[in-house]
Design an enzyme around this catalytic site. Sequence first.
Site, short mmCIF file in Angstrom:
data_model
loop_
_atom_site.label_atom_id
_atom_site.label_comp_id
_atom_site.label_asym_id
_atom_site.label_seq_id
_atom_site.Cartn_x
_atom_site.Cartn_y
_atom_site.Cartn_z
N ASP A 120 2.02 0.25 0.16
CA ASP A 120 1.63 -0.77 -0.82
C ASP A 120 0.14 -0.75 -1.10
O ASP A 120 -0.66 -0.18 -0.34
CB ASP A 120 2.06 -2.15 -0.34
CG ASP A 120 1.36 -2.60 0.94
OD1 ASP A 120 1.20 -1.76 1.86
OD2 ASP A 120 0.97 -3.77 1.03
N ASP B 32 -7.38 3.32 -0.09
CA ASP B 32 -6.59 2.48 0.80
C ASP B 32 -5.16 2.37 0.28
O ASP B 32 -4.83 1.44 -0.45
CB ASP B 32 -7.23 1.10 0.90
CG ASP B 32 -6.59 0.20 1.93
OD1 ASP B 32 -5.80 0.70 2.75
OD2 ASP B 32 -6.86 -1.00 1.91
N GLU C 101 1.67 -3.92 3.97
CA GLU C 101 0.58 -4.06 4.93
C GLU C 101 -0.51 -4.98 4.40
O GLU C 101 -1.24 -5.60 5.19
CB GLU C 101 -0.01 -2.69 5.26
CG GLU C 101 -1.03 -2.67 6.38
CD GLU C 101 -2.47 -2.90 5.93
OE1 GLU C 101 -3.33 -3.10 6.80
OE2 GLU C 101 -2.73 -2.87 4.70
N GLU D 162 -5.48 4.97 7.94
CA GLU D 162 -6.33 4.04 7.21
C GLU D 162 -7.62 4.73 6.76
O GLU D 162 -8.03 5.73 7.35
CB GLU D 162 -6.68 2.85 8.11
CG GLU D 162 -5.53 1.91 8.41
CD GLU D 162 -5.21 0.97 7.26
OE1 GLU D 162 -5.93 0.99 6.24
OE2 GLU D 162 -4.23 0.21 7.38
#
Length: 355
Positions: free
Chosen positions: A75, A99, A129, A158
Amino acid sequence: MRNPLTPDVLADPVALTRVLVDIESVSLNEKAIADCVEEVLRGVPHLTTQRYGNTVMARTDLGRSQRVVLAGHLDTVPHNNNFPSSMRGDLMYGCGTSDMKSGVAYALHLAVTLPEPRYDVTYFFYEAEEIESRYNGLFLVAGAHPEWLTADFAVLLEPTYGVVEAGCQGTMRAMVATTGVRAHSARSWHGVNAIHGAGEVLRRLNEYQARRVVIDGCEYREGLNAVRIHGGVAGNVVPDRCEIEVNYRFAPDRTEEEAHAHVREVFAGFEVTVTDSAAGAAPGLDAPPAREFLAAVGAAPIGKLGWTDVARFAAMGVPALNFGPGDPNLAHHPDEHVEINKIRDGAATLHRWLA
């Protein structure tokens, strides 16, 4: 819809990043991208693929002595005039480039192109997330299929700008309340102004000296800050209550209970109500796969300033690190982008480690 994740795209982490970015997947709208990822993975003979909600898990079962996890969330935050992607020189712009669809591209590329990794590998492509924890795909899997998360080591993809960020800080939010007595503002001496009483809370925050903690060579800088103030009744009423919301980011050497106690100590004499908290994660550098991963990266790790899903793995006894090509300072930014060279370098590092 024809699946845009073609063999040519899957073979190139840069092309794969751009295609993933161009599949809209704002939190709670991950079905389309999860469908595409699942279809690809179910066609890979060396993987066993399962799905829970909009979280897709694929794993090798080669009988290796250790298992590692590569995990990335599908997401993004809502778009901000930055969808679909665009290219400007050696930069790729778009929501999710940093991201963390460039990190997701790593996992998907390796899942398809690396049939015999040196460890057994579990790949997670998970939902939600970026919003409340109750929607988080790893949280949901931990409740429904905890055996999927079993591993000796995990890498959360990440954004870290190509360096290893070890562990993560814990985080908590609390409401610090001041109280008073209501009165008409024309006769304010009959009351006690709770908003004025907040001055002492703000003074303590302004004078607060945050710790800097070094664990396994990684520094974690703590922080305690006011993030919101609520108070007031009407334009002609002296308020009898004011609440200052504070956020405490604490080093992973403190438990949640110790963090709660510390905040209550800082605001002794005031009503303190903890509204949310999550434990941090230790650096996790001692596991053999972690040491081998650090050798493949070739640079010293730093402490993760922020909370990530490495903490979910740490709570299950799985050491975990953060590693991805995106710049964390660009996450959620309208000008979000990722450097092409960072994508290629990171993919090569992960391949070197796993192959």
